[in-house]
Design an enzyme around this catalytic site. Structure first.
Site, PDB file in Angstrom:
ATOM      1  CB  SER A 166      -0.960  -0.037   1.200  1.00 49.70           C
ATOM      2  OG  SER A 166      -1.934   0.977   1.120  1.00 49.70           O
ATOM      3  CG  ASP A 263      -6.560  -1.881  -4.026  1.00 47.22           C
ATOM      4  OD1 ASP A 263      -7.077  -0.815  -3.643  1.00 47.22           O
ATOM      5  OD2 ASP A 263      -5.358  -2.146  -3.874  1.00 47.22           O
ATOM      6  CG  HIS A 293      -5.723  -1.832  -0.303  1.00 45.17           C
ATOM      7  ND1 HIS A 293      -4.882  -1.366  -1.291  1.00 45.17           N
ATOM      8  CD2 HIS A 293      -5.243  -1.325   0.859  1.00 45.17           C
ATOM      9  CE1 HIS A 293      -3.947  -0.619  -0.758  1.00 45.17           C
ATOM     10  NE2 HIS A 293      -4.129  -0.577   0.556  1.00 45.17           N
TER      11      HIS A 293
END
Length: 320
Positions: A166, A263, A293
């Site tokens: 991320s 995501d 995600h």
């Protein structure tokens, strides 16, 4: 006229292990907090404790305080063998606002076991206390420190890699480019492992379709993370924030790029992988179907998470 929300009902589309994880997460009691950054961080730490239990045992696990231009930063060393032949720097995610080496401990232990490398987690200063590019500079300073003191710390930093999830995937790639352009002495960067990162897109298919309270990646969430990280709006186009404005044609190490199907940030990974491949760089891209995600955290319940970590480890080992 009021706006219509045409986003997909992602939880209804999930199947198998990812649905089981989301159901488990939603079944857990939530604690009231005052909405402060301190409260958010403590809640995230507590929530991640379950997901960090178990996993590989380390031969060595040691915290080191490293002096940087912005003050001391804690780096955590993981080793599973006596003399690892490379070093992997792991940069944790958490939207720049939350997370530390503890919240990503199991991920780093798995990577240490599967790669045989020294894994060093960099506990950079969170936002909004630290604004762009401070976290990148802290990572660069930590990497330079260990390159200069590798014998003292029992590591081999002649060949290094970066990995992150991320926001940590973004910081990993941004640090690689920063180190390249600032000529930071760090050893040879042989690979970069990028798990569902954000790399600079402002819009796209995935941002239009996905994101909700289940992943805290609604448009307003993404805007709040960005506002906390950037010093001012002009930095949106900074080449070390929007990496598509950086020179991606030269000296980019082999890249392992993973996206998650549901995501909102998946288009960032697709675009980065396609661009690097078009410029002749070595890229392994894979989209994991049916997952959200942050799925890398859930290896206790999701074989897909372990597979993604094992594939990244194999990519790193193939480039030593």
């Amino acid at each position: 006229m009021s706006q219509v929300n045409n986003r997909l009902d992602v939880p209804a589309l999930l199947k198998g292990d990812m649905k089981a994880v989301l159901d488990f997460q939603l079944s857990q009691p939530t604690e009231e907090n005052d909405g402060s950054f301190a409260a958010m961080r403590e809640a995230y730490i507590k929530e991640r404790r379950f997901w960090n239990e178990g996993g590989p045992e380390m031969l060595r696990k040691e915290d080191v305080s490293v002096a940087t231009r912005h003050g001391a930063v804690t780096a955590r060393i993981y080793q599973t063998v006596e003399k690892p032949v490379s070093t992997l720097y792991f940069i944790h995610g958490g939207g720049f606002l939350v997370g530390n080496n503890d919240t990503h401990d199991r991920i780093m232990r798995i990577l240490a076991e599967k790669t045989g490398a020294t894994v060093i987690g960099v506990d950079y200063t969170l936002s909004p206390e630290a604004r762009h590019p401070q976290p990148i500079e802290e990572v660069a300073d930590v990497v330079a420190y260990f390159h200069a003191h590798q014998a003292e710390h029992g590591i081999d930093a002649s060949k290094i890699s970066f990995a992150g999830d991320s926001a940590g995937a973004y910081l990993s790639m941004a640090s690689v480019l920063w180190i390249r352009d600032k000529a930071v002495a760090c050893g040879e960067i042989v690979s970069v492992l990028l798990y569902y990162g954000l790399f600079g897109l402002r819009d796209g298919r995935s941002r239009q379709l996905y994101g909700g309270t289940w992943d805290w990646l609604r448009p307003e969430d993404l805007k709040s993370y960005e506002d906390a990280y950037l010093a001012d709006a002009s930095q949106i186009e900074d080449p070390y924030y929007c990496l598509f404005n950086c020179d991606l044609k030269k000296a980019v190490p082999p890249a392992f790029v993973i996206s998650a199907e549901y995501d909102p940030l998946s288009d960032d990974s697709v675009a980065l992988a396609q661009l690097l491949k078009a410029y002749g760089h070595e890229v392994h891209f894979e989209e994991y179907p049916g997952v959200l995600h942050a799925f890398l955290h859930f290896s206790r319940m999701m074989p897909e998470a372990m597979k993604a970590l094992e594939e990244g480890a194999a990519f790193l080992k193939a480039h030593l």
